[in-house]
Structure formats: C-alpha cells, structure tokens
Design an enzyme around this catalytic site. Structure first.
Site, mmCIF file in Angstrom:
data_model
loop_
_atom_site.group_PDB
_atom_site.id
_atom_site.type_symbol
_atom_site.label_atom_id
_atom_site.label_comp_id
_atom_site.label_asym_id
_atom_site.label_seq_id
_atom_site.Cartn_x
_atom_site.Cartn_y
_atom_site.Cartn_z
ATOM 1 N N ALA A 89 31.736 68.262 47.800
ATOM 2 C CA ALA A 89 31.651 66.905 47.242
ATOM 3 C C ALA A 89 30.314 66.653 46.542
ATOM 4 O O ALA A 89 30.263 66.075 45.454
ATOM 5 C CB ALA A 89 31.867 65.874 48.344
ATOM 6 N N TYR B 138 29.457 70.030 51.027
ATOM 7 C CA TYR B 138 28.892 70.888 49.984
ATOM 8 C C TYR B 138 29.704 70.740 48.703
ATOM 9 O O TYR B 138 29.152 70.553 47.619
ATOM 10 C CB TYR B 138 28.891 72.349 50.453
ATOM 11 C CG TYR B 138 28.202 73.301 49.500
ATOM 12 C CD1 TYR B 138 26.829 73.491 49.559
ATOM 13 C CD2 TYR B 138 28.926 74.007 48.537
ATOM 14 C CE1 TYR B 138 26.185 74.366 48.687
ATOM 15 C CE2 TYR B 138 28.290 74.868 47.656
ATOM 16 C CZ TYR B 138 26.924 75.049 47.745
ATOM 17 O OH TYR B 138 26.292 75.904 46.866
ATOM 18 N N SER C 212 28.486 74.454 41.396
ATOM 19 C CA SER C 212 29.296 75.513 42.011
ATOM 20 C C SER C 212 30.743 75.363 41.581
ATOM 21 O O SER C 212 31.225 74.238 41.382
ATOM 22 C CB SER C 212 29.217 75.420 43.539
ATOM 23 O OG SER C 212 30.183 76.259 44.153
ATOM 24 N N LYS D 33 28.146 68.941 45.380
ATOM 25 C CA LYS D 33 28.008 69.784 44.188
ATOM 26 C C LYS D 33 28.827 69.185 43.042
ATOM 27 O O LYS D 33 28.510 69.367 41.870
ATOM 28 C CB LYS D 33 28.444 71.216 44.479
ATOM 29 C CG LYS D 33 27.398 72.048 45.220
ATOM 30 C CD LYS D 33 26.153 72.267 44.383
ATOM 31 C CE LYS D 33 25.167 73.182 45.062
ATOM 32 N NZ LYS D 33 23.984 73.481 44.224
ATOM 33 N N ASN E 136 17.576 73.979 41.195
ATOM 34 C CA ASN E 136 18.318 75.014 41.917
ATOM 35 C C ASN E 136 18.433 74.750 43.410
ATOM 36 O O ASN E 136 19.334 75.277 44.059
ATOM 37 C CB ASN E 136 17.616 76.362 41.688
ATOM 38 C CG ASN E 136 18.128 77.445 42.612
ATOM 39 O OD1 ASN E 136 19.201 77.986 42.427
ATOM 40 N ND2 ASN E 136 17.343 77.748 43.646
ATOM 41 N N ILE F 158 28.571 84.951 44.591
ATOM 42 C CA ILE F 158 27.227 85.492 44.396
ATOM 43 C C ILE F 158 26.675 85.933 45.756
ATOM 44 O O ILE F 158 26.771 85.183 46.737
ATOM 45 C CB ILE F 158 26.284 84.435 43.785
ATOM 46 C CG1 ILE F 158 26.851 83.899 42.465
ATOM 47 C CG2 ILE F 158 24.881 85.000 43.608
ATOM 48 C CD1 ILE F 158 26.967 84.923 41.374
#
Length: 246
Positions: free
Chosen positions: A151, A149, A136, A153, A94, A182
């Site tokens: 790329a 972020y 994501s 993910k 996570n 979220i």
C-alpha cells in the site's frame, strides 16, 4: 568517440544508501564522477569499508544518519549538504522499510515528500535537477505478502506523478523505478538459501535470471544523466520481464 556519462561537479543525495540498491547506486554514481552523499540509519562503523570502496572509485563520500520520516531532520540534512557543496543535483529516494503501517507510510510516502520538498529550493536556484523514487511492482501485482509495504509503495508511485507534475515547470524532472525479484535482504526472508530462491524464480523469469542491485543502479544512472532529459513522470518497471511477459 564512444559516449560516456560524466557527472563530475554534480552532487547526489541517496537515502537508504548503506546497502542493496542504494549502495550500488552510490557506487555507480561515484564512478561517473558525482559527489555522493549517503543517508542511512545504519551506523557509520558498519559500512566504513563500503565508504572506503566508494572513495577508491570516486570522490570521498559523505555519510549522515538522519531519519527521513522526521521533517526537521530532513531539513537539517539538506541544509548541511547545501552549505558544504552549494548544490544538490540528484535526489535518490531509495530508503525503504518492512515495518508496521505507520512507519511504512512515514518512510515510503512522507519521507519522500519531505526530502523532495527540502531539495526543491536548491534545485530551483540551479534551474534543474533529477529526482528518482524507488517504488515496487508489488503495487500492480499485490505480491510480497506484506499489505502495508504494498500500500505505501503505491503511495510512492502516486507521489512520483504528483511531484513530476508540480516540479516540472522548475526544470526538476521526477521519475521512478519499480524493481522486482532483486537479490535483497527482503526477498531472502522467504527462503532458506539463495539456491532455493533461485530455483523458485528462475523458471518464472523470461530472461532466466534474477536481478541484482547493480541492475537498478544502472537505471538510476541513466535517469540522472542527460540521456533522460526528455523523460518526466515515468515509473520504469525493472523486473526482467516477469510482470509483462512472464
């Protein structure tokens, strides 16, 4: 008799488990009976109350602060857990960052690989295990405005499929979750208040609400349970329907 999920006797390692989705996951797995082990770079003192909360609803959690982007620290972390509990049944990858290209790649791709490879021999001995990677929906939509972020993910997404194919013959099931919209520190960096954020998103959401860490934690619980024993290599989109039907 009503069906219930019982993870008693199981050990779960959750990276980035000191807040947000990771913390919600730690709580729900603990409530289901699992021994929870959290790894996060936040100091223990800052989350002591949350650790006590977990202990009140389940077993006393363990807490470590090893850097998952460092392969040696990951091996040390897993060795400590294995020596204490003699097993690791679940790995929840996570941990996430909003940072530069190198750190983003180190955490979202290399860190997941290091953690997965470190627990694999232990799960091999057990003959089974569950790994859940948090990606994501920005991988598909290109949103967030943070290219590194998005790329990296995407790297999480691709690596999930690689690990699923590689580990499946050993009884280790690897799946992922793609959350979006979220409530989190990241989403709030773009808004002056929660009310402003809600006013922006709710009209766009088919289910007319945003998501919360607990919504994702429930999916992790499902993927750790025997209800998901025939699911492998899937990455579940959890965004209230926004991407598909919004």
């Amino acid at each position: 008799m009503a069906y219930s999920i019982n993870l008693s006797g199981k050990v779960a390692l959750i990276t980035g488990g000191a807040k947000g989705i990771g913390l919600a996951t730690a709580k729900i797995l603990a409530k289901a009976g699992a021994q929870v082990v959290i790894d996060d770079l936040i100091s223990r003192e800052k989350i002591e109350q949350e650790l006590l909360c977990i202990e009140r609803i389940g077993l006393k959690p363990d807490y470590f602060s090893e850097d998952i982007s460092n392969e040696n620290q990951v091996k040390d972390l897993v060795d400590k857990i294995a020596k204490k509990y003699n097993r690791i049944d679940f790995l929840i990858n996570n941990a996430g960052v909003v940072s530069d290209w190198d750190i983003s790649y180190a955490v979202h791709v290399k860190g997941i690989y290091y953690c997965s490879e470190a627990v694999r021999p232990i799960m091999n001995i057990l003959g089974k295990g569950k790994i859940v990677n948090l990606s994501s929906t920005c991988v598909f939509t290109g949103s967030t405005g943070i290219p590194q972020y998005v790329a990296t993910k995407g790297g999480t997404f691709a690596l999930t499929h690689y690990l699923a194919r590689t580990y499946a013959p050993f009884g280790i099931l690897v799946n992922g979750i793609m959350p979006a919209v979220i409530m989190s520190d990241m989403i709030m960096t773009r808004y002056a208040s929660e009310r402003e954020m809600q006013e922006h998103y709710i009209p766009l959401m088919p289910i007319k609400r945003i998501g919360y860490p607990e919504d994702i934690a429930k999916i992790v619980l499902f993927l750790c349970s025997d209800l998901s024993d025939y699911i492998c290599g899937e990455v579940i989109v959890a965004d209230g329907g926004r991407m598909r039907i919004g």
